[in-house]
Structures are given as structure tokens and as C-alpha cells.
Write a protein that holds these residues in place. Structure first.
Motif, PDB file in Angstrom:
ATOM      1  N   ARG A  95       0.692  -1.243  -0.030  1.00 46.85           N
ATOM      2  CA  ARG A  95       0.030  -0.118   0.093  1.00 46.85           C
ATOM      3  C   ARG A  95       0.983   1.112   0.041  1.00 46.85           C
ATOM      4  NH1 ARG A  95      -5.302   1.009   0.922  1.00 46.85           N
ATOM      5  NH2 ARG A  95      -5.877   3.220   1.345  1.00 46.85           N
ATOM      6  N   ARG A  96       2.095   1.396   0.905  1.00 47.05           N
ATOM      7  CA  ARG A  96       2.872   2.461   0.635  1.00 47.05           C
ATOM      8  C   ARG A  96       3.478   2.589  -0.623  1.00 47.05           C
ATOM      9  NH1 ARG A  96       4.501   0.230   5.768  1.00 47.05           N
ATOM     10  NH2 ARG A  96       6.274  -0.885   4.851  1.00 47.05           N
ATOM     11  N   MET A  97       3.874   1.656  -1.289  1.00 48.68           N
ATOM     12  CA  MET A  97       4.427   1.768  -2.473  1.00 48.68           C
ATOM     13  C   MET A  97       3.258   2.337  -3.323  1.00 48.68           C
ATOM     14  SD  MET A  97       6.633   1.843  -4.974  1.00 48.68           S
ATOM     15  CE  MET A  97       8.054   0.850  -4.075  1.00 48.68           C
ATOM     16  N   VAL A  98       2.107   1.631  -3.801  1.00 50.43           N
ATOM     17  CA  VAL A  98       0.772   2.182  -4.507  1.00 50.43           C
ATOM     18  C   VAL A  98       0.552   3.542  -4.319  1.00 50.43           C
ATOM     19  CG1 VAL A  98      -1.409   1.671  -5.009  1.00 50.43           C
ATOM     20  CG2 VAL A  98       0.205  -0.210  -4.959  1.00 50.43           C
ATOM     21  N   ASP A  99       0.494   3.863  -2.770  1.00 50.39           N
ATOM     22  CA  ASP A  99       0.172   5.352  -2.605  1.00 50.39           C
ATOM     23  C   ASP A  99       1.129   6.214  -2.983  1.00 50.39           C
ATOM     24  OD1 ASP A  99      -2.301   4.518  -1.438  1.00 50.39           O
ATOM     25  OD2 ASP A  99      -1.689   4.672   0.746  1.00 50.39           O
ATOM     26  N   SER A 100       2.706   5.812  -2.956  1.00 54.04           N
ATOM     27  CA  SER A 100       3.697   6.639  -3.229  1.00 54.04           C
ATOM     28  C   SER A 100       3.601   6.986  -4.700  1.00 54.04           C
ATOM     29  CB  SER A 100       4.962   6.001  -2.983  1.00 54.04           C
ATOM     30  OG  SER A 100       5.785   6.673  -3.277  1.00 54.04           O
ATOM     31  N   VAL A 101       3.342   5.843  -5.631  1.00 54.17           N
ATOM     32  CA  VAL A 101       3.309   6.379  -6.991  1.00 54.17           C
ATOM     33  C   VAL A 101       2.015   6.935  -7.375  1.00 54.17           C
ATOM     34  CG1 VAL A 101       3.070   5.082  -9.140  1.00 54.17           C
ATOM     35  CG2 VAL A 101       4.441   4.220  -7.482  1.00 54.17           C
ATOM     36  N   GLN A 102       0.897   6.733  -6.785  1.00 49.36           N
ATOM     37  CA  GLN A 102      -0.335   7.460  -6.846  1.00 49.36           C
ATOM     38  C   GLN A 102      -0.257   9.059  -6.537  1.00 49.36           C
ATOM     39  OE1 GLN A 102      -3.781   6.429  -7.909  1.00 49.36           O
ATOM     40  NE2 GLN A 102      -3.303   8.564  -8.405  1.00 49.36           N
ATOM     41  N   HIS A 103       0.575   9.338  -5.461  1.00 44.82           N
ATOM     42  CA  HIS A 103       1.039  10.823  -5.256  1.00 44.82           C
ATOM     43  C   HIS A 103       1.628  11.444  -6.479  1.00 44.82           C
ATOM     44  CE1 HIS A 103       1.916  14.284  -2.803  1.00 44.82           C
ATOM     45  NE2 HIS A 103       3.298  14.082  -3.054  1.00 44.82           N
ATOM     46  N   LEU A 104       2.538  10.774  -6.818  1.00 43.38           N
ATOM     47  CA  LEU A 104       3.647  11.363  -7.710  1.00 43.38           C
ATOM     48  C   LEU A 104       2.475  11.507  -9.048  1.00 43.38           C
ATOM     49  CD1 LEU A 104       6.257  12.559  -8.864  1.00 43.38           C
ATOM     50  CD2 LEU A 104       6.730  10.244  -9.532  1.00 43.38           C
ATOM     51  N   ILE A 105       1.763  10.596  -9.297  1.00 41.87           N
ATOM     52  CA  ILE A 105       0.975  10.897 -10.608  1.00 41.87           C
ATOM     53  C   ILE A 105       0.131  11.958 -10.032  1.00 41.87           C
ATOM     54  CG2 ILE A 105      -1.256   9.878 -11.621  1.00 41.87           C
ATOM     55  CD1 ILE A 105       0.105   7.173 -11.223  1.00 41.87           C
ATOM     56  N   ASP A 106      -0.568  12.105  -9.068  1.00 39.23           N
ATOM     57  CA  ASP A 106      -1.424  13.450  -8.705  1.00 39.23           C
ATOM     58  C   ASP A 106      -0.742  14.809  -8.686  1.00 39.23           C
ATOM     59  OD1 ASP A 106      -3.474  11.446  -8.338  1.00 39.23           O
ATOM     60  OD2 ASP A 106      -3.162  11.466  -6.298  1.00 39.23           O
ATOM     61  N   VAL A 107       0.499  14.914  -8.521  1.00 38.99           N
ATOM     62  CA  VAL A 107       1.258  15.981  -8.454  1.00 38.99           C
ATOM     63  C   VAL A 107       2.208  16.271  -9.458  1.00 38.99           C
ATOM     64  CG1 VAL A 107       0.845  16.119  -6.043  1.00 38.99           C
ATOM     65  CG2 VAL A 107       2.984  15.521  -6.900  1.00 38.99           C
ATOM     66  N   ILE A 108       2.599  15.325 -10.387  1.00 42.22           N
ATOM     67  CA  ILE A 108       3.718  15.404 -11.355  1.00 42.22           C
ATOM     68  C   ILE A 108       3.742  16.795 -12.172  1.00 42.22           C
ATOM     69  CG2 ILE A 108       2.520  14.499 -13.164  1.00 42.22           C
ATOM     70  CD1 ILE A 108       6.042  13.795 -12.461  1.00 42.22           C
ATOM     71  N   ASP A 109       2.765  17.573 -12.481  1.00 39.47           N
ATOM     72  CA  ASP A 109       2.853  18.820 -13.120  1.00 39.47           C
ATOM     73  C   ASP A 109       3.456  19.809 -12.297  1.00 39.47           C
ATOM     74  OD1 ASP A 109       0.237  18.282 -12.150  1.00 39.47           O
ATOM     75  OD2 ASP A 109      -0.159  20.176 -12.790  1.00 39.47           O
ATOM     76  N   ARG A 110       3.270  19.675 -10.862  1.00 36.84           N
ATOM     77  CA  ARG A 110       3.713  20.581  -9.734  1.00 36.84           C
ATOM     78  C   ARG A 110       5.244  20.720  -9.505  1.00 36.84           C
ATOM     79  NH1 ARG A 110       0.278  20.511  -4.613  1.00 36.84           N
ATOM     80  NH2 ARG A 110       1.779  22.183  -4.309  1.00 36.84           N
ATOM     81  N   VAL A 111       5.935  19.377  -9.869  1.00 37.90           N
ATOM     82  CA  VAL A 111       7.414  19.282  -9.512  1.00 37.90           C
ATOM     83  C   VAL A 111       8.125  20.358 -10.513  1.00 37.90           C
ATOM     84  CG1 VAL A 111       9.272  17.627  -9.680  1.00 37.90           C
ATOM     85  CG2 VAL A 111       7.147  16.819  -9.275  1.00 37.90           C
ATOM     86  N   PRO A 112       8.953  21.036  -9.796  1.00 37.22           N
ATOM     87  CA  PRO A 112       9.622  22.108 -10.448  1.00 37.22           C
ATOM     88  C   PRO A 112      10.459  22.206 -11.880  1.00 37.22           C
ATOM     89  CG  PRO A 112      10.623  21.917  -8.359  1.00 37.22           C
ATOM     90  CD  PRO A 112       9.341  21.003  -8.269  1.00 37.22           C
TER      91      PRO A 112
END
Length: 216
Positions: A95-112
Motif C-alpha cells: 500500500r505504501r508503494m502504490v500510494d507513493s506512485v499515486q501521489h506522484l501521478i497526482d502532483v507530477i505537473d507541480r514538480v519544479p
């Protein structure tokens, strides 16, 4: 010159795949990325051809377009992962791994900053040639990640957007003989206190002389 092996070992053992602890609001200075990329170019390459190429994406519009490709592929990918895993997706480590990937998917365009590692040259057809072609850039990618880590930044090598490689190449204006091998979202980290990840014991993965013969 004496090398501080303790510091080197610390960076090597704590350079993690960072997704959830990227600081999305802190700007990343161009000179920091430039320094880390310059250090990456000292990595060995097949035949010393130095065919790695890097595209640093700072423009918000291009990051948004690349991020949308990443997000569309990522959502489909995670849906498949969740379906394949079934109830196992609720195991804490999974779950930690899946949630981590999901988080990056959700915020990817905000990474500078995005850094796109590429290889220049014709895409190979044979397996041996492919091993050299693609494998030749990974030492440089790892050097880049280590250099970032030592300066308080983090990243993770991702490949999701490569399912839409042609569209990404158009966004980046890549020549036809340049092959993307991933996307590195780069940012300062919200913490620097990373610990070594859990790994299999050495005797499970390293052997002496013949397969299965204990190293020690």
C-alpha cells in the motif's frame, strides 16, 4: 587524497526513490541542476561514446503537457496494478508503494523541474546491442541522482510517459535519432533524513564462483 568513505557510503545507501517527499513549492536553481548533470557526464559509457543527452524542462506549459501524458498512463497503470494485486494491495508495504506512485501521478505537473535522459543514436534491434544502448546511460543517471541527493534534492527514475513517447518527443522537439529512456522529476526534498531501505541479505543475492555458492 583521502576519501571520506563514511560520507560516500551514506549517500550511496540513502539515495532513495523520492516521490512523496518532493518539495513542490521550493524553486530549484539552474546552477544546481547544471552541476549535478556535469558530474553525471563523468560516468563511464560504452566505448566512451558519451551518447547521453539530457533535456531539462522548466517551462510550466511543457511540464503540464508532459505531466498530462504521465498522469493518463499512470492512472491506467495503477488501475491494472490494483486489479492484479487484489486483496494484497492492502498489505502495508504494498500500500505504501502504490500510494507513493499515486501521489506522484497526482502532483507530477507541480514538480519544479523535469530532466529527461536520452540516448543519441539509432535504436538497436538486437538484445546485446540494446543492453549496451540503454544500459550505457544508467551509470550517468545514477550519478545524477547521487549528486542531487548530496545537495538535498531528490528524484526517481520513471518510465510511465514512454508509453506516449512520440507525443513527448514532439513536446520536447526531439530529433528522430534521439531516444528517451525516462523522466526524472527533480525537487528539493522536504526532509534529508532518509534511511537505507530494506534489502535482501547479501548471501541471498551474491555468490562465489558458481550460482548458489555462498559468498562468505
Amino acid at each position: 587524497m583521502s576519501i571520506d568513505t563514511k560520507s560516500v557510503d551514506y549517500v550511496l545507501s540513502t539515495t532513495r526513490a523520492v516521490r512523496r517527499k518532493l518539495d513542490l513549492d521550493r524553486p530549484v536553481e539552474p546552477e544546481v541542476v547544471g552541476t549535478c548533470l556535469r558530474l553525471s557526464t563523468y560516468a563511464p559509457s560504452p566505448g566512451n561514446q558519451q551518447m547521453w543527452r539530457w533535456v531539462v524542462v522548466r517551462d510550466a506549459g511543457r511540464r503540464a503537457r508532459l505531466g498530462e501524458l504521465f498522469r493518463e498512463v499512470g492512472r491506467s497503470y495503477l488501475a491494472g496494478v490494483r486489479a492484479d494485486l487484489g486483496a494484497a494491495v492492502e498489505y502495508p508495504s504494498v500500500r505504501r508503494m502504490v500510494d507513493s506512485v499515486q501521489h506522484l501521478i497526482d502532483v507530477i505537473d507541480r514538480v519544479p523541474v523535469f530532466v529527461i535522459p536520452c540516448v543519441q543514436g539509432p535504436r538497436p534491434s538486437g538484445s546485446v546491442e540494446a543492453a549496451s544502448f540503454y544500459g550505457g546511460i544508467y551509470p550517468a543517471v545514477w550519478s545524477f541522482q547521487l549528486a542531487l541527493r548530496s545537495r538535498g534534492l531528490g528524484t526517481v527514475l520513471t518510465t510511465l510517459h514512454l508509453q506516449r513517447e512520440a507525443e513527448a518527443a514532439e513536446i520536447l522537439c526531439l530529433p528522430s535519432d534521439v531516444t528517451q529512456v525516462g523522466l526524472l522529476p527533480v525537487a528539493y526534498t522536504t526532509t534529508t533524513d532518509f534511511r537505507p531501505p530494506a534489502r535482501l541479505p547479501l548471501e541471498k543475492v551474491a555468490f562465489l564462483d558458481t550460482w548458489g555458492n555462498a559468498l562468505t
